[in-house]
Design an enzyme around this catalytic site. Structure first.
Site, short mmCIF file in Angstrom:
data_model
loop_
_atom_site.label_atom_id
_atom_site.label_comp_id
_atom_site.label_asym_id
_atom_site.label_seq_id
_atom_site.Cartn_x
_atom_site.Cartn_y
_atom_site.Cartn_z
N LYS A 273 0.82 -1.20 0.00
CA LYS A 273 0.00 0.00 0.00
C LYS A 273 0.86 1.26 0.00
O LYS A 273 0.57 2.24 -0.67
CB LYS A 273 -0.90 -0.01 1.24
N ARG A 274 1.94 1.18 0.75
CA ARG A 274 2.81 2.35 0.84
C ARG A 274 3.53 2.63 -0.48
O ARG A 274 3.97 3.74 -0.73
CB ARG A 274 3.84 2.17 1.96
#
Ligand code: GLU
Length: 466
Positions: A248-249
């Protein structure tokens, strides 16, 4: 071929977030494999992580699968609706001696591990509640709700021929007696997955290779149940473009984020297919071709890297191929999400036809189309460079011509031509000036075609103050 009718694959996402690209890829492989062999593809929702599972996530997963067009033949099944079945299997296993109740409290387990660490041992469950011939078990404490553990075979080796990775073997002494049922009666993943794959007659399991360490347990449980083993294929993780695990990052990893960013589902499928599988040098292929080719061979053993530029290239290809009427609807949705109401679908289709060759996403297509509906503001540099005082008389003449013609592309082209002749200017001067004023940018497709997308009133209004 008789075996071709019995292939059954599944995808079994946990509804603890959106549908990840990695899961979408294994869903695609499972789907294509089932289709290739004329089998069935099952969708199962693994919602036994009660604390983290949400209905919202279930809906996102279903919507993503539908958007991708990975149609399931059965399901969705929900594990939390099958608790009775798991309990029945647990009872059978306890009766057969392949599972047992363990009354260790969390504190006891901590102390067990601490002592092992002090002795320099690898931490493991020491089997204190595991029945054995001649062994005296303690009396079950009344105040502890037990877990149920699988009695893993103490020795020997678990071998399987992985469809992706080839032969894998893990020694049983490396594997603990796994908890299969929690004190609250909810099964753990490794147990529920086996009961389900058995009950659903799954023949081939494709999943991410983060599950490789779980597979020996699952194989042992299948064997303990006398259930036929499926074949397993563990696909390597997808790496981000920085070489780290896609997360996600590190950019969007949900399928829906790509939908919202203007990617087409067929482009996503084509791109995902190639991330870990190949058919010769083919880069662009239809789902029908993939189904024809995908027989479980040529799956990559090593991780593939997410390549946004390649995805954009694949998407651009499918945008060019897409019907203008379909793009019109997608552009309409995209504009609506920006608060721009564009109700004329036939105009959006004509605009899509004109602009789609320059776009890699529907978002870019909407960027082009937006000028038809909202006022544009040319940059001061473009104005200074292109809308020069010397050119203004020609622009005024053009405006007068445009006010008087039939409003179509041919007449607009003629008006431009007449203006060029009358003022001895070149199209290379006049067209950018008109573009800057009407479209807010100095480069567009052929100016007569672009102007024809607007209403005459809109064009005249934008050429008003020169
Ligand atoms: N629920 C598991 C996951 O989402 C499924 C793994 C499997 O396919 O067995 O990772």
């Amino acid at each position: 071929m008789s075996h071709t009718t019995s292939v059954r694959t599944r995808i079994a996402p946990s509804p603890t977030g959106f549908l990840h690209l990695g899961t979408a890829r294994t869903a695609l492989y499972s789907w294509a494999y089932a289709r290739h062999f004329g089998g069935q593809f099952v969708l199962r929702i693994e919602d036994t992580d009660v604390a983290r599972s949400t209905q919202d996530s279930v809906e996102q997963i279903l919507a993503s699968m539908q958007w991708l067009g990975l149609q399931h033949d059965e399901g969705p099944m929900y594990q939390m609706q099958r608790l009775e079945r798991y309990h029945a299997v647990v009872e059978q296993m306890i009766a057969a001696g392949t599972a047992y109740r363990c009354y260790c409290t969390p504190d006891e387990l901590d102390a067990m591990r601490e002592a092992q660490r002090e002795r320099g041992e690898k931490t493991h469950y020491d089997g204190r509640w595991r029945p054995a011939p001649g062994k005296n078990l303690p009396a079950p404490p009344a105040d502890v709700k037990p877990v149920v553990r699988f009695a893993n075979p103490p020795d020997g080796v678990v071998n399987w021929l992985d469809l992706v990775k080839g032969p894998i073997s893990i020694r049983n002494e490396e594997i603990d007696d796994l908890i299969i049922l929690r004190p609250d009666g909810v099964p753990t993943y490794n147990f529920a997955v086996v009961v389900d794959d058995w009950d659903m007659a799954i023949t081939h399991v494709f999943r991410g290779d983060e599950h490789i360490n779980n597979t020996p347990w699952q194989i042992n449980i299948f064997r303990a149940l006398g259930a036929p083993l499926p074949l397993f294929g563990h696909c390597p993780i997808i790496l981000g473009d920085d070489g780290q695990k896609l997360s996600k990052r590190r950019g969007a990893v949900s399928v829906t984020a790509y939908r919202d960013a203007g990617y087409l589902p067929e482009a996503m499928l084509n791109y995902l297919a190639r991330l870990g599988w190949s058919h010769g040098d083919e880069e662009l292929f239809s789902q029908e071709q993939m189904v024809q080719w995908f027989d479980g061979t040529h799956l990559a053993k090593s991780p593939a890297q997410w390549d946004p530029a390649k995805l954009a290239w694949v998407n651009a290809h499918y945008i060019k191929q897409a019907a203008d009427e379909r793009l019109a609807v997608l552009v309409q949705e995209q504009l609506a999400s920006r608060g721009v109401a564009a109700s004329d679908l036939s105009l959006l289709a004509r605009a899509s036809a004109l602009f789609k060759d320059r776009c890699s996403t529907v978002v870019e297509l909407a960027d082009w189309t937006e000028m038809l509906f909202v006022a544009v503001k040319a940059g001061p540099e473009d104005l200074a460079l292109h809308v020069t005082d010397g050119l203004k008389p020609a622009l005024r003449t053009l405006r007068d011509h445009l006010a008087a013609i039939d409003w179509d592309k041919a007449a607009i082209a003629a008006a431009l031509k007449d203006t060029l002749t009358a003022h001895q200017v070149k199209l290379g001067q006049l067209a950018p000036a008109v573009r800057v004023l009407v479209c807010g940018r100095a480069q567009t497709p052929s100016i007569d075609a672009v102007l024809a997308l607007f209403s005459r009133e809109a064009v005249l209004a934008r050429l008003q103050h020169i």
